[in-house]
Design an enzyme around this catalytic site. Structure first.
Site, PDB file in Angstrom:
ATOM      1  N   GLY A   9      25.296 -20.936  58.575  1.00  0.00           N
ATOM      2  CA  GLY A   9      26.313 -21.034  57.544  1.00  0.00           C
ATOM      3  C   GLY A   9      25.952 -21.837  56.318  1.00  0.00           C
ATOM      4  CG  ASP A  66      18.248 -17.657  54.647  1.00  0.00           C
ATOM      5  OD1 ASP A  66      17.049 -17.384  54.401  1.00  0.00           O
ATOM      6  OD2 ASP A  66      18.612 -18.752  55.096  1.00  0.00           O
ATOM      7  CE  LYS A  95      14.513 -16.717  56.961  1.00  0.00           C
ATOM      8  NZ  LYS A  95      14.974 -17.054  55.696  1.00  0.00           N
TER       9      LYS A  95
END
Length: 120
Positions: A9, A66, A95
């Site tokens: 979060g 993300d 990533k």
């Protein structure tokens, strides 16, 4: 704001605290319990790659991603969101694994974004 891959979060909390945004947090796992109680946060349990925003979300929708995923999947996600013009602005992390990041994949993602008329 749509936060894809929202758990735990962090991005959702930033958008709420500093910008006062309503956030739709999408993830297979719940976000922090404080955010789950926030009336301005709507948690959607599910696959962030399968989420499609509704027309009611408006024309000035922001997307944050993300997601923990291979760079190729993030490029596919960008192609879908940019191609459908689902968001006016996007913040996306990519990533990489190992010692040498695949910057060619990052270049492909940037070209896709630009090819759909977005700035990067």
């Amino acid at each position: 704001v749509v936060d894809l891959g929202a758990c735990p979060g962090g991005w959702t909390a930033v958008m709420r605290r500093y910008f006062g945004c309503r956030v739709i947090a999408v993830d297979r796992s719940q976000v922090d319990s404080t955010l789950m109680k926030d009336k301005m946060v709507e948690f959607v349990k599910g696959d962030a790659f399968a989420f499609e925003p509704s027309a009611e979300m408006g024309d000035d929708l922001w997307m944050i991603s993300d997601i923990i995923a291979y760079p190729e999947r993030v490029t596919e996600l960008l192609n879908q969101w940019c191609g459908e013009k689902w968001a006016s602005n996007m913040i996306v992390t990519m990533k990489f694994q190992g010692d040498e990041p695949d910057l060619d994949e990052l270049d492909r993602a940037i070209e896709i974004v630009k090819g759909h008329g977005y700035h990067c």
